[in-house]
Design a protein around this motif. Structure first.
Motif, mmCIF file in Angstrom:
data_model
loop_
_atom_site.group_PDB
_atom_site.id
_atom_site.type_symbol
_atom_site.label_atom_id
_atom_site.label_comp_id
_atom_site.label_asym_id
_atom_site.label_seq_id
_atom_site.Cartn_x
_atom_site.Cartn_y
_atom_site.Cartn_z
ATOM 1 N N GLY A 194 8.615 -7.340 -0.736
ATOM 2 C CA GLY A 194 8.990 -6.716 0.291
ATOM 3 C C GLY A 194 8.019 -7.430 1.486
ATOM 4 O O GLY A 194 6.919 -7.836 1.242
ATOM 5 N N ASN A 195 8.764 -7.722 2.668
ATOM 6 C CA ASN A 195 7.830 -8.319 3.859
ATOM 7 C C ASN A 195 7.070 -9.773 3.412
ATOM 8 O O ASN A 195 5.974 -9.783 3.873
ATOM 9 N N GLY A 196 7.962 -10.434 2.865
ATOM 10 C CA GLY A 196 7.232 -11.743 2.456
ATOM 11 C C GLY A 196 6.240 -11.706 1.353
ATOM 12 O O GLY A 196 5.697 -12.863 1.018
ATOM 13 N N GLY A 197 5.901 -10.428 0.844
ATOM 14 C CA GLY A 197 4.889 -10.557 -0.522
ATOM 15 C C GLY A 197 5.574 -9.638 -1.492
ATOM 16 O O GLY A 197 6.418 -8.990 -1.367
ATOM 17 N N SER B 187 -4.674 -8.174 -1.251
ATOM 18 C CA SER B 187 -5.341 -7.498 -0.461
ATOM 19 C C SER B 187 -5.098 -5.796 -0.611
ATOM 20 O O SER B 187 -4.016 -5.670 -1.010
ATOM 21 N N VAL B 188 -6.092 -5.159 -0.017
ATOM 22 C CA VAL B 188 -5.889 -3.592 -0.131
ATOM 23 C C VAL B 188 -5.356 -3.010 1.082
ATOM 24 O O VAL B 188 -5.824 -3.278 2.127
ATOM 25 N N ILE B 189 -4.266 -2.480 1.052
ATOM 26 C CA ILE B 189 -3.827 -1.832 2.252
ATOM 27 C C ILE B 189 -4.381 -0.515 2.551
ATOM 28 O O ILE B 189 -4.611 -0.169 3.792
ATOM 29 N N LEU C 105 -1.656 -2.167 -3.073
ATOM 30 C CA LEU C 105 -1.958 -3.399 -2.937
ATOM 31 C C LEU C 105 -0.858 -4.607 -2.374
ATOM 32 O O LEU C 105 0.064 -3.935 -2.371
ATOM 33 N N PHE C 106 -1.442 -5.570 -1.889
ATOM 34 C CA PHE C 106 -0.381 -6.572 -1.369
ATOM 35 C C PHE C 106 -0.752 -8.117 -1.537
ATOM 36 O O PHE C 106 -1.985 -8.396 -1.449
ATOM 37 N N TYR C 107 0.202 -8.675 -2.249
ATOM 38 C CA TYR C 107 -0.097 -10.249 -2.578
ATOM 39 C C TYR C 107 0.750 -10.926 -1.449
ATOM 40 O O TYR C 107 1.938 -10.803 -1.245
ATOM 41 N N ASP C 108 -0.022 -12.085 -0.992
ATOM 42 C CA ASP C 108 0.384 -12.925 -0.108
ATOM 43 C C ASP C 108 0.652 -14.262 -0.693
ATOM 44 O O ASP C 108 -0.280 -14.948 -1.023
ATOM 45 N N PRO D 213 -5.145 -9.695 -9.643
ATOM 46 C CA PRO D 213 -5.202 -8.407 -8.900
ATOM 47 C C PRO D 213 -6.517 -7.892 -9.100
ATOM 48 O O PRO D 213 -7.163 -8.040 -10.111
ATOM 49 N N PRO D 214 -7.073 -7.093 -8.072
ATOM 50 C CA PRO D 214 -8.319 -6.505 -8.257
ATOM 51 C C PRO D 214 -8.595 -5.212 -9.071
ATOM 52 O O PRO D 214 -9.501 -4.850 -9.523
#
Length: 731
Positions: free
Chosen positions: A246-249, A270-272, A260-263, A236-237
């Protein structure tokens, strides 16, 4: 109106099956507050003013009566003076003279628990005192409620996540992964082991049964059986403390103010957006799928926060009263879901003519919110072939929170909904009080469970067993998928190939009791081959284990070639051929990299990494079929289904049973076994092997022969005929 004809009416709404609780007697008092020694008249009316049928008494407080709504609507409670009971609630002053007076009234409505999700937000308080470590937070106010009582609760942990069941949570504290009962009563380290790292945050992907963790800087999956970190992913950054799936990640919060969100598909973060909070130290994070928001609780801040997952906009919900950080987990419990009230919506047991076995289910009569609780019915669908049998318990108990209520009504229907199917014959009741029925023609059948005497409601447990008929010729009945769990007890199960449902073969002390990493069918449906640190012969009923030879290689996987009577085994790196009679092995000078093996289509399939492999014994080489989409097949069991040309797989740290296409390696989950361990798999075709007998037309003494169907010795040479010096006259 005259005081003696005065009536007070109170309006309320009830849903279907909701209840109204009122005192049986209401004292009337004079102007000085003294008892007049008479009671007020208490009546309940529907929306048109018609009196409701007489109530029943509260079994826990006889001083109260209970009315139940047999349809949703508006209702009225009428209070009048003693003797004024015949009034029309639509007409003022329409009654008779009664005794007036003052009164106190309490009206209680009891809502029926409806279908849908019932969610609880758990908070594990870090550095808690007096074992007060686990709470439920109100998602509207932040108000905390202690789970359980002192002495039974977990101490503080720094990470928390839901699991594949609402009955327990995953928690982490320094160096340990915990399994925590949702009632807070037990924090169990047994069988989970040491993480060997300080995991700050946890997140659970229910769709793939994957547990993610972070120690602040690294991000990885966690083995749910051992607690050890497994696959490391993209860093992570920023340093992380809280995770939520949640939402697949995976969402993450940590040292800075960004959400942050991990795919997992792209292995990148990525930064939300900016949450507006400068730091999320020791934060707990949980995802609410229904509202599509996150909840967060951080260190040195008593507030519970809600975060928009699209914009990262953050608002405070309310005060928890705790300065500590910790872990958060939102657990959704699908309560009173009711899809099976007609045969068109019946629960599919997965029991078919090709798949006999046992189906187990826990349900409730009274959870259909469209009908009264006592009018609820649950249906279950199964198929039988000609001559096949079904075994059903004669007595299925309905239970409530106080124990036994009544025996449920159990009834069988044909595919048209006709009770007492003419194509199903009752045979007998066995010694365990199970009724045995036999199909006099093939068809689809339904089992109905409903309220017992007095139209009772309650929870129940159900077991349906279908028993395949042994047909003429080779005696084929439905294959059985066996699973040997690599648990401390070495349990042996059969798995339903449609639902994944696991059924123990027997109970202690008759379990095999040896941890079988490998499992394979044999030349007989009566026993299996199993491997631990040795090769074993296991009775198919799980009662006896016999060691074969003295070879102490730890085979992780086994595969059996019935056409040549050869076993294959792997220790995780090398591949061997094994003599099933002596246990002697031959190194095949090829590396497998597989932990699970299964023989099919003339070769050996293997799984270990995410690729499905195939070994060709003619060329002594491995080839890759394709990517299964599952990152690791640790301690996996593998079995081949000849009829469907697919593989079945069950791995460690994952309760799901999978089906794999042997041509493309495409993988899909079948269902939940509820067993977390890996082990061995073997699909056994229930076939009685035939023998061909021959006697020569010879008038003297001499040998006669019994020829086996064409087989080979382990070295590939043809098998020989059995001889006997005694001649028998055989037609």
């Amino acid at each position: 109106v005259d005081p003696e004809q005065d009536v007070d009416l109170f309006k309320l709404d009830l849903g279907l099956g909701d209840r109204l609780r009122l005192p049986e007697f209401i004292d009337l008092l004079d102007e000085n507050g003294n008892d007049t020694n008479v009671d007020a008249e208490v009546q309940v009316f529907d929306s048109t003013g018609i009196p409701i049928s007489p109530p029943f008494f509260d079994p826990f407080d006889p001083g109260y009566v209970i009315y139940q709504a047999n349809q949703a609507g508006t209702f009225y409670v009428g209070i009048s003076g003693s003797g004024n009971g015949g009034y029309d609630p639509n007409i003022e002053g329409s009654g008779f003279a009664g005794t007036p007076g003052k009164y106190d009234l309490t009206i209680e409505t009891i809502g029926r628990q409806m279908g849908g999700n019932q969610s609880k937000l758990y908070f594990s308080r870090d550095n808690a005192f007096n074992d007060e470590g686990l709470y439920i937070l109100d998602t509207s106010t932040g108000n905390p409620t202690l789970v359980g009582t002192n002495g039974d609760n977990v101490s503080g942990n720094v990470g928390l996540a839901p699991s594949d069941t609402s009955s327990f949570l995953y928690g982490s504290e320094p160096d340990n992964l915990l399994k925590i009962n949702a009632d807070g009563s037990v924090a169990n380290l047994t069988g989970i082991g040491n993480i060997y790292t300080n995991t700050n945050g946890l997140a659970y992907d229910a769709s793939r049964n994957i547990l993610y963790g972070t120690d602040g800087s690294n991000f990885y999956t966690v083995n749910q059986s051992t607690g050890n970190p497994m696959s490391d992913f993209s860093l992570p950054p920023t340093s992380l403390s809280g995770l939520a799936f949640g939402n697949g990640g995976v969402y993450g919060l940590g040292d800075n103010q960004d959400l942050l969100f991990y795919d997992p598909n792209n292995d990148n973060w990525s930064v939300i957006g900016d949450t507006g909070i400068s730091s999320w130290q020791d934060v707990g994070l949980a995802f609410d799928a229904e509202k599509n928001v996150l909840y967060a609780k951080r260190y040195n801040d008593t507030l519970l926060y809600e975060i928009d997952v699209s914009t990262a906009q953050t608002t405070s919900i309310g005060d928890t009263g705790f300065l500590e950080g910790g872990g958060l987990a939102l657990v959704s419990d699908d309560v009173y879901a009711e899809p099976n009230d007609t045969i068109a919506q019946a629960t599919n047991t997965g029991l078919t003519q090709e798949n006999d076995g046992i189906f187990s289910f826990f349900g409730e009569i009274g959870d259909n919110t469209n009908v009264l609780p006592e009018d609820d019915v649950d249906f279950f669908k199964f198929d039988l072939g000609l001559g096949e049998r079904v075994r059903i318990s004669q007595n299925i108990e309905l239970l409530d929170e106080n124990g036994f209520v009544a025996n449920a009504e159990v009834e069988l229907f044909d595919e048209t909904g006709q009770p007492f199917p003419i194509n199903l014959d009752f045979l007998f009741t066995d010694t365990d009080n199970y009724d045995i029925y036999e199909a006099n023609e093939a068809g689809t059948f339904y089992l109905g469970i409903s309220g017992g005497s007095g139209s009772a409601a309650g929870n129940y447990g159900l077991t349906i067993e279908t028993i395949g008929r042994e047909m003429g010729g080779t005696g084929t009945i439905a294959p059985q998928l066996y699973f040997s769990s690599d648990s401390p007890d070495g349990d042996l199960y059969t798995l339903n190939r449609t639902t994944g449902n696991a059924t123990p073969i027997s109970t202690n002390p008759n379990f095999i009791g040896i941890r079988m990493g490998g499992l394979a069918p044999s030349e007989s449906s009566d026993f299996l081959y199993g491997s631990d640190n040795s090769l074993f012969k296991i009775n198919a009923n799980g009662t006896v284990v016999n060691q074969i030879g003295n070879n102490f290689i730890n085979y992780d996987g086994l595969a059996y070639d019935a056409s040549r009577n050869i076993l294959y085994g792997t220790d995780g790196s090398s591949l061997y051929s094994i003599n099933p009679n002596t246990g002697e092995d031959t190194y095949l000078n090829t590396s497998s990299g597989s932990q699970g093996l299964a023989f099919g289509n003339g070769g050996v399939y293997g799984l270990g990494s995410q690729d499905l492999m195939f070994y060709d014994p003619n060329n002594n080489n491995w080839s890759t079929i394709g990517d299964t989409g599952i990152s690791s097949w640790n301690n996996v069991g593998l079995a081949f289904d000849t009829e469907k040309n697919v593989l079945y797989a069950k791995r460690d740290g994952d309760t799901l049973l999978y089906e794999i296409d042997t041509s493309t390696a495409q993988t899909q989950s079948i269902g939940d076994t509820e067993v977390i361990y890996g082990g061995g798999l073997a699909l056994v075709d229930k076939v009685s092997k035939g023998k061909l007998y021959f006697t020569s037309d010879y008038s003297g003494s001499g040998p006669w022969w019994m020829f086996n169907p064409p087989t080979s010795n382990p070295d590939g040479t043809p098998g020989s005929a059995e001889t006997n010096s005694t001649r028998h006259g055989i037609t």
